[in-house]
Design a protein around this motif. Structure first.
Motif, PDB file in Angstrom:
ATOM      1  N   PRO A  88      -6.127 -15.404  -4.260  1.00 48.47           N
ATOM      2  CA  PRO A  88      -6.237 -15.141  -2.872  1.00 48.47           C
ATOM      3  C   PRO A  88      -6.361 -16.539  -2.283  1.00 48.47           C
ATOM      4  CG  PRO A  88      -8.150 -14.157  -3.562  1.00 48.47           C
ATOM      5  CD  PRO A  88      -7.365 -14.444  -4.761  1.00 48.47           C
ATOM      6  N   GLN A  89      -5.606 -16.413  -0.876  1.00 50.15           N
ATOM      7  CA  GLN A  89      -5.460 -17.688  -0.046  1.00 50.15           C
ATOM      8  C   GLN A  89      -5.860 -17.249   1.513  1.00 50.15           C
ATOM      9  OE1 GLN A  89      -2.211 -20.162  -0.693  1.00 50.15           O
ATOM     10  NE2 GLN A  89      -2.275 -20.166  -2.942  1.00 50.15           N
ATOM     11  N   LYS A  90      -6.197 -18.158   2.107  1.00 48.00           N
ATOM     12  CA  LYS A  90      -6.309 -17.811   3.722  1.00 48.00           C
ATOM     13  C   LYS A  90      -5.012 -17.394   4.228  1.00 48.00           C
ATOM     14  CE  LYS A  90     -10.578 -18.826   5.058  1.00 48.00           C
ATOM     15  NZ  LYS A  90     -11.494 -18.342   6.086  1.00 48.00           N
ATOM     16  N   ALA A  91      -5.064 -16.336   4.771  1.00 48.90           N
ATOM     17  CA  ALA A  91      -3.710 -15.909   5.376  1.00 48.90           C
ATOM     18  C   ALA A  91      -3.814 -15.597   6.758  1.00 48.90           C
ATOM     19  CB  ALA A  91      -3.125 -14.701   4.510  1.00 48.90           C
ATOM     20  N   ASP A  92      -2.657 -14.711   7.332  1.00 52.86           N
ATOM     21  CA  ASP A  92      -2.991 -14.269   8.815  1.00 52.86           C
ATOM     22  C   ASP A  92      -3.155 -12.862   8.714  1.00 52.86           C
ATOM     23  OD1 ASP A  92      -1.869 -16.763  10.235  1.00 52.86           O
ATOM     24  OD2 ASP A  92      -0.127 -16.432   8.816  1.00 52.86           O
ATOM     25  N   ALA A  93      -2.722 -11.968   7.793  1.00 56.55           N
ATOM     26  CA  ALA A  93      -3.049 -10.824   7.564  1.00 56.55           C
ATOM     27  C   ALA A  93      -3.143 -10.193   6.212  1.00 56.55           C
ATOM     28  CB  ALA A  93      -2.006 -10.020   8.436  1.00 56.55           C
ATOM     29  N   THR A 132      -6.945  -9.485   9.950  1.00 56.32           N
ATOM     30  CA  THR A 132      -6.298  -8.589  10.441  1.00 56.32           C
ATOM     31  C   THR A 132      -5.992  -7.796   8.904  1.00 56.32           C
ATOM     32  OG1 THR A 132      -5.407  -9.406  12.443  1.00 56.32           O
ATOM     33  CG2 THR A 132      -4.216  -7.476  11.319  1.00 56.32           C
ATOM     34  N   VAL A 133      -6.181  -6.620   8.993  1.00 57.16           N
ATOM     35  CA  VAL A 133      -5.687  -5.478   8.135  1.00 57.16           C
ATOM     36  C   VAL A 133      -4.737  -4.420   8.499  1.00 57.16           C
ATOM     37  CG1 VAL A 133      -6.650  -3.730   6.369  1.00 57.16           C
ATOM     38  CG2 VAL A 133      -7.846  -5.656   6.813  1.00 57.16           C
ATOM     39  N   THR A 134      -3.807  -4.393   7.805  1.00 57.24           N
ATOM     40  CA  THR A 134      -2.659  -3.360   8.102  1.00 57.24           C
ATOM     41  C   THR A 134      -2.889  -2.138   7.153  1.00 57.24           C
ATOM     42  OG1 THR A 134      -0.744  -3.834   6.634  1.00 57.24           O
ATOM     43  CG2 THR A 134      -1.233  -5.125   8.653  1.00 57.24           C
ATOM     44  N   VAL A 135      -2.416  -0.942   7.988  1.00 58.21           N
ATOM     45  CA  VAL A 135      -2.473   0.236   7.245  1.00 58.21           C
ATOM     46  C   VAL A 135      -1.062   1.118   7.492  1.00 58.21           C
ATOM     47  CG1 VAL A 135      -4.960   0.702   6.994  1.00 58.21           C
ATOM     48  CG2 VAL A 135      -3.544   1.481   9.023  1.00 58.21           C
ATOM     49  N   SER A 136      -0.596   1.934   6.544  1.00 59.80           N
ATOM     50  CA  SER A 136       0.802   2.537   6.814  1.00 59.80           C
ATOM     51  C   SER A 136       0.559   3.911   7.333  1.00 59.80           C
ATOM     52  CB  SER A 136       1.454   2.462   5.433  1.00 59.80           C
ATOM     53  OG  SER A 136       1.835   1.145   5.241  1.00 59.80           O
ATOM     54  N   GLU A 137       1.611   4.363   8.107  1.00 67.47           N
ATOM     55  CA  GLU A 137       1.417   5.876   8.677  1.00 67.47           C
ATOM     56  C   GLU A 137       2.871   6.079   7.683  1.00 67.47           C
ATOM     57  OE1 GLU A 137       1.667   7.594  13.093  1.00 67.47           O
ATOM     58  OE2 GLU A 137       3.577   6.635  12.250  1.00 67.47           O
ATOM     59  N   GLN A 138       2.637   7.329   7.042  1.00 65.12           N
ATOM     60  CA  GLN A 138       3.943   7.886   6.386  1.00 65.12           C
ATOM     61  C   GLN A 138       4.907   8.857   7.357  1.00 65.12           C
ATOM     62  OE1 GLN A 138       0.864   9.173   6.043  1.00 65.12           O
ATOM     63  NE2 GLN A 138       1.021  11.185   5.326  1.00 65.12           N
ATOM     64  N   SER A 139       6.043   8.432   7.345  1.00 69.42           N
ATOM     65  CA  SER A 139       7.175   9.406   8.004  1.00 69.42           C
ATOM     66  C   SER A 139       6.911  10.929   7.441  1.00 69.42           C
ATOM     67  CB  SER A 139       8.632   9.018   7.748  1.00 69.42           C
ATOM     68  OG  SER A 139       9.020   9.268   6.399  1.00 69.42           O
ATOM     69  N   ASP A 140       7.665  11.532   8.392  1.00 70.07           N
ATOM     70  CA  ASP A 140       7.515  13.080   8.170  1.00 70.07           C
ATOM     71  C   ASP A 140       8.669  13.593   7.235  1.00 70.07           C
ATOM     72  OD1 ASP A 140       5.233  13.448   9.829  1.00 70.07           O
ATOM     73  OD2 ASP A 140       6.675  13.897  11.643  1.00 70.07           O
ATOM     74  N   ILE A 141       9.339  12.848   6.441  1.00 69.02           N
ATOM     75  CA  ILE A 141      10.531  13.031   5.733  1.00 69.02           C
ATOM     76  C   ILE A 141      10.118  14.045   4.710  1.00 69.02           C
ATOM     77  CG2 ILE A 141      12.087  12.067   3.999  1.00 69.02           C
ATOM     78  CD1 ILE A 141      12.496   9.852   5.662  1.00 69.02           C
ATOM     79  N   GLN A 177       1.636 -16.280   6.785  1.00 68.65           N
ATOM     80  CA  GLN A 177       1.437 -15.834   5.071  1.00 68.65           C
ATOM     81  C   GLN A 177       0.595 -14.572   5.205  1.00 68.65           C
ATOM     82  OE1 GLN A 177       0.590 -18.730   1.869  1.00 68.65           O
ATOM     83  NE2 GLN A 177      -1.298 -18.216   2.557  1.00 68.65           N
ATOM     84  N   ILE A 178       0.836 -13.787   4.427  1.00 63.15           N
ATOM     85  CA  ILE A 178       0.089 -12.389   4.194  1.00 63.15           C
ATOM     86  C   ILE A 178      -0.452 -12.139   2.827  1.00 63.15           C
ATOM     87  CG2 ILE A 178       1.402 -11.258   6.169  1.00 63.15           C
ATOM     88  CD1 ILE A 178       2.580  -9.629   3.801  1.00 63.15           C
ATOM     89  N   LEU A 179      -1.557 -11.683   2.594  1.00 61.91           N
ATOM     90  CA  LEU A 179      -2.018 -11.049   1.320  1.00 61.91           C
ATOM     91  C   LEU A 179      -1.373  -9.658   1.080  1.00 61.91           C
ATOM     92  CD1 LEU A 179      -5.683 -12.304   1.536  1.00 61.91           C
ATOM     93  CD2 LEU A 179      -3.669 -13.589   0.358  1.00 61.91           C
ATOM     94  N   LEU A 180      -0.710  -9.236   0.271  1.00 64.47           N
ATOM     95  CA  LEU A 180      -0.165  -8.325  -0.124  1.00 64.47           C
ATOM     96  C   LEU A 180      -0.955  -7.306  -1.138  1.00 64.47           C
ATOM     97  CD1 LEU A 180       2.208  -6.275   0.580  1.00 64.47           C
ATOM     98  CD2 LEU A 180       3.481  -7.496  -1.384  1.00 64.47           C
ATOM     99  N   VAL A 181      -1.435  -6.203  -0.832  1.00 61.67           N
ATOM    100  CA  VAL A 181      -2.517  -5.307  -1.557  1.00 61.67           C
ATOM    101  C   VAL A 181      -1.660  -3.953  -2.081  1.00 61.67           C
ATOM    102  CG1 VAL A 181      -4.451  -4.361  -1.816  1.00 61.67           C
ATOM    103  CG2 VAL A 181      -4.259  -6.609  -0.616  1.00 61.67           C
ATOM    104  N   THR A 182      -1.461  -3.790  -3.208  1.00 64.31           N
ATOM    105  CA  THR A 182      -0.865  -2.674  -3.826  1.00 64.31           C
ATOM    106  C   THR A 182      -1.540  -2.477  -5.287  1.00 64.31           C
ATOM    107  OG1 THR A 182       1.212  -1.238  -4.146  1.00 64.31           O
ATOM    108  CG2 THR A 182       1.206  -3.751  -4.472  1.00 64.31           C
ATOM    109  N   SER A 183      -1.009  -1.378  -5.828  1.00 63.79           N
ATOM    110  CA  SER A 183      -1.264  -1.178  -7.258  1.00 63.79           C
ATOM    111  C   SER A 183      -0.803  -2.188  -8.115  1.00 63.79           C
ATOM    112  CB  SER A 183      -1.058   0.330  -7.698  1.00 63.79           C
ATOM    113  OG  SER A 183      -1.311   1.270  -6.850  1.00 63.79           O
TER     114      SER A 183
END
Length: 255
Positions: free
Chosen positions: A81-86, A123-132, A186-192
C-alpha cells in the motif's frame, strides 16, 4: 433411467456449487430429467457414464493434490500500500434474509478500514448493488455504512457510495467519474485475492490508477492444505475463468 437421473442430480449439485448458479433448483430438475432420459438409451447412457467418469477424475485430481495452487495464485495481484486519495472497497454479496454481509464482503470492508486507520487515504468507497438480481435485498452500502458508524461513531472515514452497480466494470466507471470530479490521482483497490488481478485490469481499462491491496481470503486457506480448501478453490478458479471467457465473447461478468 434411475441411474441416469442419479448422475443428473449429481451434476446439478456440482453446477450449483462450482458454477455459483443463481437458480439451482430449476437447473437441478432439468439435469435430473435429462439424465433420466439419457439413461434409457444405450448410446446416450454410455456418453453419460464416460462424461461423468471423466469429470469425477478431474475433480478428484483437484481435491487430492495441490494442482490448483498455480492457477489460484495467478488470479491474485498484491502490492504494497501507498498513500492514495481514496480506498475503493469493491462490493461482494449480502445475505438477503438476514441482512448481513457474507464473509468476503466483510473481509473487504475491514481491510479497507484498516488501510484508512493506517493513514493511507481519507476516503473509503462502498458499493450499492443494483436491483437487477434482487430488488428486495438490503443494500450492501447501507449495511456497510452502519458497520462503519458502529466501529467509528465519531471521526470515522469519509464514506462515498458507488450507486447502482452490478459489475466491477460499473464500479470502475463510477470511480473514474469521481476521480475526474474530485481530482483523485491514485486509489487503493480492495477486493478478494482471487478477484484482485482481474479487478485491477478492469480499473486500468477505465483509466484509473490503482494499487491492488487484496483483503484476506476468508472462504478457504489460500495455501490449500485440505480437500475442503481445494473444493472452494476449484469453485473460485472456475468462476474467474468463466468470467473472463464471458467477457471475451461479449457478455458481462457477474461481479
Amino acid at each position: 433411467m434411475l441411474g441416469g437421473a442419479a448422475i443428473g442430480a449429481a451434476l446439478g449439485v456440482l453446477a450449483a456449487f462450482l458454477g455459483q448458479v443463481r437458480a439451482p433448483e430449476g437447473l437441478l430438475l432439468l439435469l435430473i430429467l435429462a439424465g433420466g432420459v439419457a439413461g434409457v438409451f444405450t448410446a446416450s447412457r454410455r456418453i453419460l457414464h464416460v462424461g461423468a467418469g471423466t469429470l469425477a477424475l478431474l475433480i478428484s485430481l483437484c481435491l487430492l493434490t495441490p494442482v490448483l495452487r498455480a492457477p489460484l495464485n495467478a488470479l491474485a495481484l498484491s502490492q504494497p500500500p501507498q498513500k492514495a486519495d481514496a480506498i475503493v472497497v469493491l462490493g461482494g454479496s449480502v445475505q438477503c434474509g438476514t441482512s448481513a454481509l457474507e464473509s468476503p464482503s466483510l473481509s473487504r470492508l475491514l481491510a479497507g478500514l484498516n488501510l484508512w486507520r493506517a493513514g493511507y487515504a481519507p476516503t473509503v468507497t462502498v458499493s450499492e448493488q443494483s436491483d437487477i438480481f434482487s430488488a428486495t435485498c438490503p443494500k450492501m452500502s447501507v449495511i456497510e455504512r452502519e458497520i462503519i458508524r458502529g466501529l467509528y461513531p465519531e471521526n470515522g472515514p469519509r464514506v462515498v457510495t458507488l450507486s447502482n452497480v452490478t459489475t466491477t466494470t460499473d464500479e470502475a466507471a463510477r470511480v473514474r467519474d469521481l476521480a475526474a470530479a474530485r481530482g483523485w490521482k491514485q486509489i487503493l483497490l480492495v477486493t478478494s485475492p482471487s478477484h484482485s488481478r482481474r479487478a485491477a485490469g478492469i480499473f486500468a481499462s477505465q483509466g484509473v490508477t490503482v494499487i491492488s491491496v487484496p483483503a484476506p481470503e476468508t472462504r478457504f486457506d489460500f495455501t490449500l492444505p485440505l480437500p475442503s480448501d481445494r473444493l472452494y478453490a476449484l469453485q473460485t478458479v472456475l468462476y474467474e475463468w468463466l468470467s473472463r471467457i464471458k467477457k471475451e465473447v461479449g457478455g458481462t461478468p457477474e461481479r
